[in-house]
Design a protein around this motif. Structure first.
Motif, PDB file in Angstrom:
ATOM      1  N   PRO A  35      41.869  13.781  38.335  1.00 53.93           N
ATOM      2  CA  PRO A  35      42.199  14.631  39.486  1.00 53.93           C
ATOM      3  C   PRO A  35      41.130  14.629  40.579  1.00 53.93           C
ATOM      4  O   PRO A  35      41.388  15.096  41.687  1.00 53.93           O
ATOM      5  CB  PRO A  35      42.345  16.023  38.861  1.00 53.93           C
ATOM      6  N   TRP A  36      39.960  14.098  40.286  1.00 57.99           N
ATOM      7  CA  TRP A  36      38.870  14.046  41.283  1.00 57.99           C
ATOM      8  C   TRP A  36      39.019  12.864  42.243  1.00 57.99           C
ATOM      9  O   TRP A  36      38.336  12.794  43.248  1.00 57.99           O
ATOM     10  CB  TRP A  36      37.524  13.912  40.556  1.00 57.99           C
ATOM     11  N   THR A  37      39.909  11.938  41.929  1.00 60.95           N
ATOM     12  CA  THR A  37      40.067  10.736  42.728  1.00 60.95           C
ATOM     13  C   THR A  37      40.713  11.049  44.077  1.00 60.95           C
ATOM     14  O   THR A  37      41.661  11.822  44.160  1.00 60.95           O
ATOM     15  CB  THR A  37      40.929   9.696  41.970  1.00 60.95           C
ATOM     16  N   ARG A  38      40.182  10.433  45.140  1.00 59.83           N
ATOM     17  CA  ARG A  38      40.747  10.578  46.485  1.00 59.83           C
ATOM     18  C   ARG A  38      41.360   9.232  46.881  1.00 59.83           C
ATOM     19  O   ARG A  38      40.658   8.230  46.921  1.00 59.83           O
ATOM     20  CB  ARG A  38      39.671  10.993  47.495  1.00 59.83           C
ATOM     21  N   ILE A  39      42.651   9.257  47.174  1.00 55.81           N
ATOM     22  CA  ILE A  39      43.393   8.022  47.409  1.00 55.81           C
ATOM     23  C   ILE A  39      43.950   7.961  48.829  1.00 55.81           C
ATOM     24  O   ILE A  39      44.482   8.943  49.343  1.00 55.81           O
ATOM     25  CB  ILE A  39      44.547   7.892  46.390  1.00 55.81           C
ATOM     26  N   MET A  40      43.823   6.778  49.429  1.00 56.57           N
ATOM     27  CA  MET A  40      44.392   6.488  50.747  1.00 56.57           C
ATOM     28  C   MET A  40      45.267   5.233  50.614  1.00 56.57           C
ATOM     29  O   MET A  40      44.747   4.121  50.566  1.00 56.57           O
ATOM     30  CB  MET A  40      43.281   6.245  51.784  1.00 56.57           C
ATOM     31  N   PRO A  41      46.594   5.387  50.559  1.00 54.96           N
ATOM     32  CA  PRO A  41      47.456   4.209  50.480  1.00 54.96           C
ATOM     33  C   PRO A  41      47.641   3.549  51.842  1.00 54.96           C
ATOM     34  O   PRO A  41      47.690   4.224  52.872  1.00 54.96           O
ATOM     35  CB  PRO A  41      48.782   4.782  49.973  1.00 54.96           C
ATOM     36  N   THR A  42      47.728   2.246  51.845  1.00 51.58           N
ATOM     37  CA  THR A  42      48.079   1.483  53.037  1.00 51.58           C
ATOM     38  C   THR A  42      49.098   0.429  52.619  1.00 51.58           C
ATOM     39  O   THR A  42      48.912  -0.235  51.605  1.00 51.58           O
ATOM     40  CB  THR A  42      46.847   0.802  53.653  1.00 51.58           C
ATOM     41  N   GLY A  43      50.162   0.312  53.392  1.00 48.47           N
ATOM     42  CA  GLY A  43      51.254  -0.577  53.020  1.00 48.47           C
ATOM     43  C   GLY A  43      52.352   0.232  52.362  1.00 48.47           C
ATOM     44  O   GLY A  43      52.142   0.840  51.315  1.00 48.47           O
ATOM     45  N   GLY A  44      53.505   0.284  52.998  1.00 46.81           N
ATOM     46  CA  GLY A  44      54.599   1.073  52.440  1.00 46.81           C
ATOM     47  C   GLY A  44      54.597   2.518  52.888  1.00 46.81           C
ATOM     48  O   GLY A  44      55.274   3.358  52.290  1.00 46.81           O
ATOM     49  N   VAL A  45      53.819   2.835  53.923  1.00 46.96           N
ATOM     50  CA  VAL A  45      53.785   4.195  54.466  1.00 46.96           C
ATOM     51  C   VAL A  45      54.449   4.179  55.843  1.00 46.96           C
ATOM     52  O   VAL A  45      54.050   3.416  56.721  1.00 46.96           O
ATOM     53  CB  VAL A  45      52.341   4.724  54.602  1.00 46.96           C
ATOM     54  N   ASP A  46      55.456   5.017  56.011  1.00 44.54           N
ATOM     55  CA  ASP A  46      56.160   5.125  57.287  1.00 44.54           C
ATOM     56  C   ASP A  46      55.855   6.459  57.949  1.00 44.54           C
ATOM     57  O   ASP A  46      55.339   7.385  57.309  1.00 44.54           O
ATOM     58  CB  ASP A  46      57.674   5.002  57.085  1.00 44.54           C
ATOM     59  N   CYS A  47      56.227   6.576  59.231  1.00 44.21           N
ATOM     60  CA  CYS A  47      55.997   7.816  59.984  1.00 44.21           C
ATOM     61  C   CYS A  47      57.039   8.889  59.695  1.00 44.21           C
ATOM     62  O   CYS A  47      56.944   9.990  60.222  1.00 44.21           O
ATOM     63  CB  CYS A  47      56.009   7.528  61.491  1.00 44.21           C
ATOM     64  N   THR A  48      58.016   8.567  58.861  1.00 47.52           N
ATOM     65  CA  THR A  48      59.101   9.514  58.604  1.00 47.52           C
ATOM     66  C   THR A  48      58.645  10.668  57.720  1.00 47.52           C
ATOM     67  O   THR A  48      57.709  10.531  56.919  1.00 47.52           O
ATOM     68  CB  THR A  48      60.277   8.816  57.926  1.00 47.52           C
ATOM     69  N   GLU A  49      59.347  11.777  57.847  1.00 48.95           N
ATOM     70  CA  GLU A  49      59.037  12.941  57.010  1.00 48.95           C
ATOM     71  C   GLU A  49      59.255  12.621  55.541  1.00 48.95           C
ATOM     72  O   GLU A  49      58.471  13.036  54.681  1.00 48.95           O
ATOM     73  CB  GLU A  49      59.909  14.124  57.421  1.00 48.95           C
ATOM     74  N   GLU A  50      60.285  11.835  55.243  1.00 52.11           N
ATOM     75  CA  GLU A  50      60.580  11.482  53.854  1.00 52.11           C
ATOM     76  C   GLU A  50      59.440  10.689  53.225  1.00 52.11           C
ATOM     77  O   GLU A  50      58.971  11.008  52.125  1.00 52.11           O
ATOM     78  CB  GLU A  50      61.877  10.668  53.783  1.00 52.11           C
TER      79      GLU A  50
END
Length: 223
Positions: A158-173
């Motif tokens: 639970p201490w891990t901080r994650i930033m995904p890149t690729g597959g992220v859209d601007c949509t609310e969903e």
């Protein structure tokens, strides 16, 4: 402008989205980056992809050091330590890569520069954290398991901080799935600074889209 590592990390998490951008034209870069900053995204990831990209980056960082010192320039697509060193010397305040490289981590740590390496497994994330990485990039986000992968990692870690890149859209969903899974921020390239907006030189449109995306993320976080 002297910006310490903790200030950079806090800014990345606060704005929630890191615009990922490259263009060979210095003037276009200045306008796009200023639009992102005006929209609330002060941390910008300039990707190391084109010919003479470090020279473009240097011109851009020199410009913002005077024009808008609140802009925090970082560099992405870094896979080796010598290249990381060039960009740090040219003013990079954070370094992002598609993969994990221990030598890059050492260079960044020596200069107190935040390093977010690309990881695709729990073991890689663990090793990145051993090397001192505070925010770990999950890349490519959609290919390694998406939000379900994030949930699976954060369960035992639970201490891990994650930033995904690729597959992220601007949509609310899309943003809801990622942030409810537990990410601290997301990286976004052409889905945020779109080809359509760039071709039209619609910098006000870029600013608007960035502002709306940050507002949406804050709404999602508040729910």
């Amino acid at each position: 402008m002297a910006v310490d590592r903790m200030t950079v990390l806090s800014a990345m998490m606060d704005q929630g989205v890191i615009p990922v951008f490259y263009h060979p034209d210095v003037e276009v870069c200045k306008k796009v980056i200023q639009a992102c900053a005006n929209g609330g995204a002060k941390c910008i990831e300039f990707t190391n992809r084109g010919d003479f990209a470090p020279h473009v980056f240097l011109d851009v960082t020199r410009h913002f050091a005077k024009a808008d010192p609140s802009v925090i320039m970082g560099v992405g697509s870094i896979v080796d330590a010598p290249t990381a060193g060039i960009y740090i010397a040219n003013g990079a305040k954070f370094v992002v890569g598609p993969l994990l490289n221990a030598d890059v981590a050492k260079v960044c740590n020596r200069r107190k520069i935040a390093y977010s390496p690309g990881c695709g497994s729990a073991s890689e994330i663990n090793y990145a954290e051993e090397l001192g990485c505070e925010i770990v990039k999950v890349f490519p986000g959609s290919s390694v398991g998406g939000p379900d992968f994030v949930k699976s990692v954060l369960g035992p870690c639970p201490w891990t901080r994650i930033m995904p890149t690729g597959g992220v859209d601007c949509t609310e969903e899309s943003l809801t799935k990622w942030f409810k899974a537990g990410v601290v921020c997301v990286g976004m390239g052409s889905n945020l600074v779109t080809k359509q907006l760039l071709d039209a030189q619609d910098y006000a449109g870029i600013e608007k889209k960035v502002r709306e995306t940050i507002a949406l993320i804050r709404t999602i976080r508040g729910k």
